[in-house]
Motif scaffolding. Structure first.
Motif, short mmCIF file in Angstrom:
data_model
loop_
_atom_site.label_atom_id
_atom_site.label_comp_id
_atom_site.label_asym_id
_atom_site.label_seq_id
_atom_site.Cartn_x
_atom_site.Cartn_y
_atom_site.Cartn_z
N ARG A 218 0.83 -1.20 0.00
CA ARG A 218 0.00 0.00 0.00
C ARG A 218 0.87 1.26 0.00
NH1 ARG A 218 -5.18 -0.22 0.01
NH2 ARG A 218 -6.39 -1.94 0.88
N GLN A 219 1.96 1.23 0.78
CA GLN A 219 2.85 2.37 0.83
C GLN A 219 3.52 2.59 -0.53
OE1 GLN A 219 3.01 4.45 3.24
NE2 GLN A 219 4.72 5.72 2.56
N ALA A 220 3.91 1.50 -1.18
CA ALA A 220 4.53 1.61 -2.51
C ALA A 220 3.55 2.24 -3.50
CB ALA A 220 4.97 0.24 -2.99
N ALA A 221 2.30 1.79 -3.46
CA ALA A 221 1.29 2.33 -4.38
C ALA A 221 0.99 3.79 -4.08
CB ALA A 221 0.02 1.50 -4.30
N ALA A 222 1.07 4.18 -2.80
CA ALA A 222 0.81 5.57 -2.42
C ALA A 222 1.93 6.49 -2.91
CB ALA A 222 0.66 5.68 -0.91
N LEU A 223 3.17 5.99 -2.90
CA LEU A 223 4.31 6.79 -3.33
C LEU A 223 4.36 6.96 -4.85
CD1 LEU A 223 7.03 5.37 -0.93
CD2 LEU A 223 6.17 7.72 -0.95
N ASP A 224 3.80 5.98 -5.58
CA ASP A 224 3.77 6.04 -7.04
C ASP A 224 2.41 5.56 -7.51
OD1 ASP A 224 4.03 5.84 -9.76
OD2 ASP A 224 5.79 4.55 -9.75
N SER A 225 1.57 6.51 -7.88
CA SER A 225 0.20 6.17 -8.26
C SER A 225 0.14 5.28 -9.52
CB SER A 225 -0.62 7.44 -8.50
OG SER A 225 -0.03 8.21 -9.54
N GLY A 226 1.23 5.26 -10.28
CA GLY A 226 1.26 4.41 -11.46
C GLY A 226 1.83 3.03 -11.22
N PHE A 227 2.15 2.72 -9.98
CA PHE A 227 2.77 1.44 -9.62
C PHE A 227 1.65 0.40 -9.47
CE2 PHE A 227 6.46 -0.30 -6.77
CZ PHE A 227 6.53 -1.41 -7.57
N VAL A 228 1.14 -0.08 -10.59
CA VAL A 228 -0.05 -0.95 -10.58
C VAL A 228 0.26 -2.30 -9.96
CG1 VAL A 228 -1.74 -2.10 -12.06
CG2 VAL A 228 -0.99 0.23 -12.59
N SER A 229 1.46 -2.85 -10.17
CA SER A 229 1.79 -4.16 -9.62
C SER A 229 1.75 -4.16 -8.10
CB SER A 229 3.17 -4.60 -10.10
OG SER A 229 3.14 -4.90 -11.48
N ALA A 230 2.14 -3.04 -7.48
CA ALA A 230 2.08 -2.96 -6.02
C ALA A 230 0.63 -3.02 -5.55
CB ALA A 230 2.75 -1.68 -5.54
N LEU A 231 -0.25 -2.30 -6.24
CA LEU A 231 -1.67 -2.30 -5.87
C LEU A 231 -2.27 -3.69 -6.08
CD1 LEU A 231 -3.84 -0.39 -4.83
CD2 LEU A 231 -4.38 0.18 -7.21
N ALA A 232 -1.89 -4.34 -7.17
CA ALA A 232 -2.42 -5.69 -7.43
C ALA A 232 -1.99 -6.65 -6.34
CB ALA A 232 -1.91 -6.17 -8.79
N ARG A 233 -0.78 -6.49 -5.84
CA ARG A 233 -0.30 -7.41 -4.80
C ARG A 233 -0.94 -7.14 -3.45
NH1 ARG A 233 5.64 -9.86 -5.94
NH2 ARG A 233 5.30 -10.25 -8.15
N VAL A 234 -1.50 -5.96 -3.26
CA VAL A 234 -2.34 -5.75 -2.08
C VAL A 234 -3.50 -6.74 -2.12
CG1 VAL A 234 -3.90 -4.15 -0.91
CG2 VAL A 234 -1.72 -3.32 -1.80
N GLY A 235 -4.13 -6.83 -3.29
CA GLY A 235 -5.24 -7.79 -3.44
C GLY A 235 -4.80 -9.22 -3.25
N LEU A 236 -3.62 -9.57 -3.77
CA LEU A 236 -3.10 -10.93 -3.62
C LEU A 236 -2.84 -11.25 -2.16
CD1 LEU A 236 -2.03 -13.57 -4.81
CD2 LEU A 236 0.17 -12.43 -5.18
N ALA A 237 -2.26 -10.30 -1.42
CA ALA A 237 -1.99 -10.53 0.00
C ALA A 237 -3.28 -10.77 0.78
CB ALA A 237 -1.23 -9.34 0.58
N TYR A 238 -4.32 -9.99 0.47
CA TYR A 238 -5.60 -10.21 1.15
C TYR A 238 -6.19 -11.57 0.79
CZ TYR A 238 -6.15 -5.49 3.08
OH TYR A 238 -6.00 -4.34 3.81
N ALA A 239 -6.04 -11.98 -0.47
CA ALA A 239 -6.57 -13.28 -0.89
C ALA A 239 -5.87 -14.41 -0.12
CB ALA A 239 -6.38 -13.46 -2.39
N LEU A 240 -4.56 -14.32 0.03
CA LEU A 240 -3.83 -15.34 0.78
C LEU A 240 -4.26 -15.37 2.24
CD1 LEU A 240 -0.32 -14.85 -0.82
CD2 LEU A 240 -1.54 -17.02 -0.72
N ARG A 241 -4.48 -14.20 2.81
CA ARG A 241 -4.92 -14.15 4.22
C ARG A 241 -6.29 -14.81 4.38
NH1 ARG A 241 -3.69 -7.98 5.97
NH2 ARG A 241 -4.79 -8.63 7.86
N LEU A 242 -7.16 -14.57 3.41
CA LEU A 242 -8.49 -15.20 3.45
C LEU A 242 -8.38 -16.72 3.30
CD1 LEU A 242 -10.63 -12.79 1.26
CD2 LEU A 242 -11.22 -13.51 3.58
#
Length: 613
Positions: A218-242
């Motif tokens: 999330r911090q990586a995505a906040a520092l670079d709004s175009g860093f799509v892979s970081a945002l996608a991995r936020v979703g992946l991390a939540y999926a693994l936790r679930l």
């Protein structure tokens, strides 16, 4: 008109108690099949293994930097066609205090060169020490120090990768120099560092590691709004936790994790619809958004691998999803693709091991543990495989070695539940009861349970004859859907027989059953005759081993790997059904075309079988 003549048959198999045989397994040393013999071929002259760099900083939290830099250089070297570089999983076993000498590593990995190094940070200064050596002799080819600052990490990384590539392959062509330059996920060095921290937490596969990874991405995505892979991995991390229930005893509720994960994945795909990790996260999360139907799951994961055929995690998740749906052919293909990309991937080796006979499973799990001795899930799986072979002493050693006091707190409650189940299978019912009761007490106040926690606990209490507690646990499993149905109707279905006829279990199973399943089909006896013997009698070979069809009195009998499955029945058209015991089915469609839409069984696995005699 129907018949069995043809060189290729499509076979769909549902196994409730027969374990299949798979080919092309990973070798015990971690190499792909065929396994090496005593006479090992000389390694390719431009083959190299980059061992994980040491963290020479005084702060152990800089481990992520040493690991991230190593993996980035491995990826960059892989872009040069003349260089054969070992994957990160292949070299993962050679880290820590007891790393063997270079000749041993070279023989094991089959490489000509080995790269070692260390990373040291002091304030904002970075010092990276690299050494390239001949694998056969351990003799140093060259070594150097690369010095920079935090915001020059990209340039430092490119310089190291280029120098290693030149040391292995000689002078690089202009196109190769461009290829070895890092593919920029972001141009913001601070965002990139948070991304590396996130990757490090994600790889730990622990509750705290995943929570840390989510925050770093999330911090990586906040520092670079175009860093799509970081945002996608936020979703992946939540999926693994679930999926792995790391938050089963606290943290955000499941609905919150799902909502946050879907929001991140959807936003990533809104910004870049071609992002493979975004589709991976979406497909994974849709399993929880639509638990009874799995609408869109396979399509999203298939999109992820089509957009990036080198995405080993996407191939792995596609394999997991396919096997839950009963499509073992797709699952095996996907797992093999993941292992071709990352040959020593422990989580995929363990998944693959669950599809094979115990003897072959042990070999795959040996590979997983050679890469990551601390992978306790693989150790528990190997204990079960050894127990199935009658090797109780070996199973006991694995079970003892898998003890982990912190696992119940930091990893997932299902680990303790499974440990208790295996302990009970070895006859230690008192100790198993203590462990299972401790998990039950910790989860007493929780509402729903993940199937990863509830099912092994239910199996344990069924072993003890405590059907009431087992049913209580099964009733708490949420969500009820495809994954739970898969367990009720798949390989482990026999474990539910003590309660299968109860009204409570039937209601649970009904809630879990996908609405798109066809009803059970009526099948008819297929009497033998001279014509049918000519058409069908013979041996067929395929993914699950050898199928033999032979005549007995007035029936045609089907056997898989020497074990009779029962009579060959007829469903109509070009579909045949062999039924045996608790709903095992083999369905044949003549002409080499997979059978579509057959409804002889609730689970279908379409595979190609070839007649061999």
């Amino acid at each position: 008109m129907f018949g069995c003549v043809g060189r290729v048959l499509a076979v769909a198999v549902v196994l409730a108690s027969v374990v299949p045989v798979l080919g092309q397994a990973q070798c015990p040393d971690g190499s792909p099949a065929p396994c090496r013999s005593a006479a090992v071929a000389a390694p390719a002259p431009t083959s190299v293994a980059v061992l994980y760099f040491d963290n020479a900083s005084s702060d152990s939290t800089d481990d992520y930097l040493a690991e991230g830099l190593t993996e980035a250089i491995i990826a960059q070297l892989g872009q040069v066609g003349r260089i054969s570089v070992k994957s990160r999983s292949a070299v993962r076993r050679f880290r820590g205090a007891n790393v063997p000498d270079p000749p041993v590593i070279g023989r094991t990995l089959g490489v000509a060169y080995i790269v070692t190094g260390s990373v040291q940070r002091a304030d904002r200064a970075l010092r990276v020490t690299i050494e390239l050596a001949h694998a056969t002799t351990g003799m140093r080819v060259w070594g150097d120090q690369f010095i920079g600052v935090d915001d020059s990490l990209f340039a430092l990384q490119d310089d190291i990768a280029r120098r290693v590539a030149e040391g292995v392959a000689g002078r690089l062509l202009p196109a190769e120099r461009r290829a070895v330059a890092a593919v920029r996920l972001t141009r913001n060095p601070d965002a990139y560092e948070h991304f590396l921290r996130g990757n490090y937490g994600l790889a730990q596969r622990t509750s705290t590691g995943l929570a840390r990874a989510t925050a770093e991405y999330r911090q990586a995505a906040a520092l670079d709004s175009g860093f799509v892979s970081a945002l996608a991995r936020v979703g992946l991390a939540y999926a693994l936790r679930l999926d792995w229930s790391w938050d089963a005893t606290g943290a955000p509720p499941a609905d919150s994790l799902l909502d946050r994960g879907m929001a991140a994945a959807d936003e990533a795909l809104r910004r870049d619809p071609s992002n493979s990790d975004g589709w991976l996260a979406r497909g994974y999360l849709l399993q929880f958004r639509h638990p009874r139907t799995w609408d869109g799951v396979i399509a999203a994961l298939a999109r992820a691998v089509s957009l990036d055929p080198r995405n080993a995690e996407a191939w792995h998740q596609l394999g997991d999803a396919a096997t839950v749906m009963g499509d073992d052919s797709t699952a095996v293909t996907a797992w093999r693709r993941a292992l071709a990309i990352d040959p020593g991937r422990p989580i995929t080796l363990r998944a693959y091991a669950q599809m094979v006979v115990p003897a072959e499973a042990a070999s795959l799990l040996d590979s997983a543990l050679a890469v990551d001795p601390g992978f306790l899930l693989a150790r528990l799986s190997r204990a079960d495989a050894r127990l199935a072979q009658g090797d109780t002493s070996g199973a006991r050693r694995d079970l003892d070695a898998s003890r982990c006091e912190g696992c119940a707190v930091d990893m997932w409650p299902s680990w303790t539940a499974w440990h208790a189940l295996t302990l009970g299978s070895l006859g230690d019912t008192v100790a198993a009861r203590i462990e299972a009761d401790s998990v039950l007490a910790r989860l007493r106040l929780a509402g729903g349970l993940s199937w990863r926690v509830g099912v092994p606990l239910a199996f344990h209490y069924l072993q003890l004859g405590d059907s009431a507690t087992a049913l209580d646990l099964l009733e708490r499993i949420a969500p009820r859907g495809v994954k739970l149905w898969s367990l009720f109707t798949g390989d482990l279905s026999a474990a539910f027989y003590p309660v299968a006829s109860s009204r409570r279990f039937r209601e649970i199973a009904s809630d879990a059953t996908p609405p798109w399943l066809p009803p059970e089909a009526e099948v008819f006896d297929l009497p033998t005759s001279a014509t049918m013997r000519t058409r069908c009698v013979g041996s067929y070979t395929g993914l699950y081993g050898r199928v033999r069809i032979y005549a007995r009195h007035d029936s045609l009998i089907v056997a898989l790997e020497g074990r009779e499955l029962g009579r060959l029945l007829y469903q109509g058209g070009s579909t045949f059904v062999a039924s045996f015991d608790h709903g095992i089915r083999i369905v044949f469609g003549a002409g080499g075309v997979p059978v579509e839409g057959f409804s002889a069984s609730r689970r279908k696995r379409v595979l190609m079988y070839r007649r061999v005699e």
